[in-house]
Design a protein around this motif. Sequence first.
Motif, PDB file in Angstrom:
ATOM      1  N   GLY A  50      42.440  19.978  64.256  1.00 46.23           N
ATOM      2  CA  GLY A  50      43.843  20.234  64.492  1.00 46.23           C
ATOM      3  C   GLY A  50      44.786  19.777  63.419  1.00 46.23           C
ATOM      4  N   GLY A  51      44.381  18.956  62.486  1.00 38.93           N
ATOM      5  CA  GLY A  51      45.264  18.523  61.410  1.00 38.93           C
ATOM      6  C   GLY A  51      46.352  17.558  61.856  1.00 38.93           C
ATOM      7  N   ALA A  52      46.229  16.934  63.006  1.00 36.64           N
ATOM      8  CA  ALA A  52      47.235  15.988  63.484  1.00 36.64           C
ATOM      9  C   ALA A  52      46.535  14.730  63.968  1.00 36.64           C
ATOM     10  CB  ALA A  52      48.052  16.608  64.605  1.00 36.64           C
ATOM     11  N   ARG A  53      47.271  13.661  64.004  1.00 40.28           N
ATOM     12  CA  ARG A  53      46.715  12.414  64.511  1.00 40.28           C
ATOM     13  C   ARG A  53      47.620  11.895  65.616  1.00 40.28           C
ATOM     14  NH1 ARG A  53      48.112   8.569  59.386  1.00 40.28           N
ATOM     15  NH2 ARG A  53      50.335   8.947  59.445  1.00 40.28           N
ATOM     16  N   PRO A  54      47.077  11.089  66.518  1.00 44.74           N
ATOM     17  CA  PRO A  54      47.923  10.532  67.578  1.00 44.74           C
ATOM     18  C   PRO A  54      49.074   9.745  66.963  1.00 44.74           C
ATOM     19  CG  PRO A  54      45.613  10.082  67.999  1.00 44.74           C
ATOM     20  CD  PRO A  54      45.704  10.654  66.617  1.00 44.74           C
ATOM     21  N   SER A  55      50.243   9.892  67.533  1.00 45.98           N
ATOM     22  CA  SER A  55      51.433   9.219  67.016  1.00 45.98           C
ATOM     23  C   SER A  55      52.157   8.529  68.157  1.00 45.98           C
ATOM     24  CB  SER A  55      52.372  10.225  66.351  1.00 45.98           C
ATOM     25  OG  SER A  55      51.732  10.859  65.275  1.00 45.98           O
ATOM     26  N   GLY A  56      52.993   7.596  67.801  1.00 49.15           N
ATOM     27  CA  GLY A  56      53.767   6.883  68.811  1.00 49.15           C
ATOM     28  C   GLY A  56      54.943   6.180  68.196  1.00 49.15           C
ATOM     29  N   VAL A  57      55.718   5.548  69.045  1.00 47.08           N
ATOM     30  CA  VAL A  57      56.872   4.780  68.601  1.00 47.08           C
ATOM     31  C   VAL A  57      56.788   3.398  69.231  1.00 47.08           C
ATOM     32  CG1 VAL A  57      58.390   6.758  68.235  1.00 47.08           C
ATOM     33  CG2 VAL A  57      58.313   5.689  70.467  1.00 47.08           C
ATOM     34  N   VAL A  58      57.273   2.400  68.515  1.00 48.63           N
ATOM     35  CA  VAL A  58      57.343   1.041  69.051  1.00 48.63           C
ATOM     36  C   VAL A  58      58.552   0.985  69.979  1.00 48.63           C
ATOM     37  CG1 VAL A  58      57.694  -1.394  68.494  1.00 48.63           C
ATOM     38  CG2 VAL A  58      56.243   0.026  67.025  1.00 48.63           C
ATOM     39  N   VAL A  59      58.327   0.588  71.226  1.00 49.90           N
ATOM     40  CA  VAL A  59      59.423   0.511  72.186  1.00 49.90           C
ATOM     41  C   VAL A  59      59.815  -0.931  72.492  1.00 49.90           C
ATOM     42  CG1 VAL A  59      58.957   2.746  73.243  1.00 49.90           C
ATOM     43  CG2 VAL A  59      57.844   0.705  74.163  1.00 49.90           C
ATOM     44  N   GLY A  60      59.014  -1.878  72.044  1.00 49.40           N
ATOM     45  CA  GLY A  60      59.370  -3.273  72.258  1.00 49.40           C
ATOM     46  C   GLY A  60      58.374  -4.204  71.609  1.00 49.40           C
ATOM     47  N   ILE A  61      58.799  -5.440  71.425  1.00 48.98           N
ATOM     48  CA  ILE A  61      57.933  -6.474  70.867  1.00 48.98           C
ATOM     49  C   ILE A  61      57.612  -7.435  71.999  1.00 48.98           C
ATOM     50  CG2 ILE A  61      57.734  -8.328  69.178  1.00 48.98           C
ATOM     51  CD1 ILE A  61      59.761  -6.692  67.461  1.00 48.98           C
ATOM     52  N   VAL A  62      56.337  -7.542  72.339  1.00 47.29           N
ATOM     53  CA  VAL A  62      55.894  -8.379  73.443  1.00 47.29           C
ATOM     54  C   VAL A  62      55.834  -9.839  73.008  1.00 47.29           C
ATOM     55  CG1 VAL A  62      53.996  -8.821  75.059  1.00 47.29           C
ATOM     56  CG2 VAL A  62      54.579  -6.477  74.418  1.00 47.29           C
ATOM     57  N   ARG A  63      55.253 -10.091  71.845  1.00 45.71           N
ATOM     58  CA  ARG A  63      55.095 -11.465  71.355  1.00 45.71           C
ATOM     59  C   ARG A  63      55.212 -11.468  69.843  1.00 45.71           C
ATOM     60  NH1 ARG A  63      50.650 -13.315  69.238  1.00 45.71           N
ATOM     61  NH2 ARG A  63      49.365 -11.803  70.321  1.00 45.71           N
ATOM     62  N   ARG A  64      56.060 -12.349  69.334  1.00 43.05           N
ATOM     63  CA  ARG A  64      56.204 -12.521  67.890  1.00 43.05           C
ATOM     64  C   ARG A  64      55.149 -13.503  67.404  1.00 43.05           C
ATOM     65  NH1 ARG A  64      59.078  -9.006  64.872  1.00 43.05           N
ATOM     66  NH2 ARG A  64      61.102  -8.629  65.751  1.00 43.05           N
ATOM     67  N   ALA A  65      54.642 -13.262  66.221  1.00 43.29           N
ATOM     68  CA  ALA A  65      53.635 -14.148  65.627  1.00 43.29           C
ATOM     69  C   ALA A  65      54.241 -14.935  64.469  1.00 43.29           C
ATOM     70  CB  ALA A  65      52.443 -13.328  65.156  1.00 43.29           C
ATOM     71  N   TRP A  66      55.469 -15.373  64.662  1.00 42.77           N
ATOM     72  CA  TRP A  66      56.110 -16.139  63.606  1.00 42.77           C
ATOM     73  C   TRP A  66      55.455 -17.496  63.466  1.00 42.77           C
ATOM     74  CZ3 TRP A  66      61.379 -14.623  65.949  1.00 42.77           C
ATOM     75  CH2 TRP A  66      61.791 -13.394  65.429  1.00 42.77           C
ATOM     76  N   ARG A  67      55.416 -17.959  62.256  1.00 42.93           N
ATOM     77  CA  ARG A  67      54.838 -19.256  61.919  1.00 42.93           C
ATOM     78  C   ARG A  67      55.747 -19.891  60.879  1.00 42.93           C
ATOM     79  NH1 ARG A  67      52.939 -18.647  56.923  1.00 42.93           N
ATOM     80  NH2 ARG A  67      52.398 -16.576  56.192  1.00 42.93           N
ATOM     81  N   PRO A  68      55.571 -21.142  60.564  1.00 46.30           N
ATOM     82  CA  PRO A  68      56.378 -21.725  59.487  1.00 46.30           C
ATOM     83  C   PRO A  68      56.024 -21.088  58.142  1.00 46.30           C
ATOM     84  CG  PRO A  68      55.384 -23.439  60.838  1.00 46.30           C
ATOM     85  CD  PRO A  68      54.754 -22.143  61.241  1.00 46.30           C
ATOM     86  N   TYR A  69      57.050 -20.859  57.327  1.00 48.64           N
ATOM     87  CA  TYR A  69      56.867 -20.251  56.014  1.00 48.64           C
ATOM     88  C   TYR A  69      57.315 -21.239  54.939  1.00 48.64           C
ATOM     89  CZ  TYR A  69      56.529 -15.961  58.720  1.00 48.64           C
ATOM     90  OH  TYR A  69      56.153 -15.008  59.628  1.00 48.64           O
ATOM     91  N   ALA A  70      56.540 -21.303  53.849  1.00 50.22           N
ATOM     92  CA  ALA A  70      56.927 -22.113  52.695  1.00 50.22           C
ATOM     93  C   ALA A  70      58.032 -21.357  51.968  1.00 50.22           C
ATOM     94  CB  ALA A  70      55.737 -22.343  51.781  1.00 50.22           C
ATOM     95  N   CYS A  71      59.157 -22.036  51.744  1.00 54.74           N
ATOM     96  CA  CYS A  71      60.348 -21.390  51.174  1.00 54.74           C
ATOM     97  C   CYS A  71      61.003 -22.279  50.125  1.00 54.74           C
ATOM     98  CB  CYS A  71      61.396 -21.139  52.263  1.00 54.74           C
ATOM     99  SG  CYS A  71      60.876 -20.089  53.615  1.00 54.74           S
ATOM    100  N   VAL A  72      61.933 -21.658  49.398  1.00 60.27           N
ATOM    101  CA  VAL A  72      62.816 -22.368  48.482  1.00 60.27           C
ATOM    102  C   VAL A  72      64.234 -21.995  48.889  1.00 60.27           C
ATOM    103  CG1 VAL A  72      63.522 -22.650  46.083  1.00 60.27           C
ATOM    104  CG2 VAL A  72      61.120 -22.290  46.631  1.00 60.27           C
TER     105      VAL A  72
END
Length: 177
Positions: free
Chosen positions: A45-67
């Motif tokens: 068919g030349g197509a692939r399953p597609s979708g849209v992000v409707v929400g973020i369930v859990r963030r995977a934020w961690r501490p980041y080394a910064c300046v």
Amino acid sequence: AGGGDQEEEEEDDDDLVQTDRLDGAQVVPEMGADTAEPAMRGGGGGARPSGVVVGIVRRAWRPYACVLDPDSAMGSQYLAEPLDTRIPKINLTTRQAEMLRGKLILVSVDLWDAGHRFPTGHYVRTLGAVGDKEAESEAILIEHEVNCAPFSPQVQACLPAKGWTIPEAEIARRLPP
């Protein structure tokens, strides 16, 4: 969004997101797919399953080394620039800007309001001066999520006594003849 099933997916950056699959009428054609030939992946068919992000369930934020960017000052708000260039600058409120100038610092993201260009975070701790071998090494370990906490007393109790060396017989057994 669209008319399909909802499911949770783990994104590359480890955020857990809720997606809504698009139905057949909304499926996006694969790049370079010729509709006369079946798609290379998925079998047709030349197509692939597609979708849209409707929400973020859990963030995977961690501490980041910064300046801290001293030129970004707006009152007591500054932008902290993560060493990982894939991460956006982080808004940080601090009254210690002079003490943090030229230092590698750890910053955690707290939230990212939809109307803001950058996420908001808070100062965690100072790693050391920019260019200092120990601080830069710790920043690399943190950026690659290597646990650099000291070993617990239980783990240290399992270690051999100081001065222990690999026995010569063991070295000879491991080395090729």
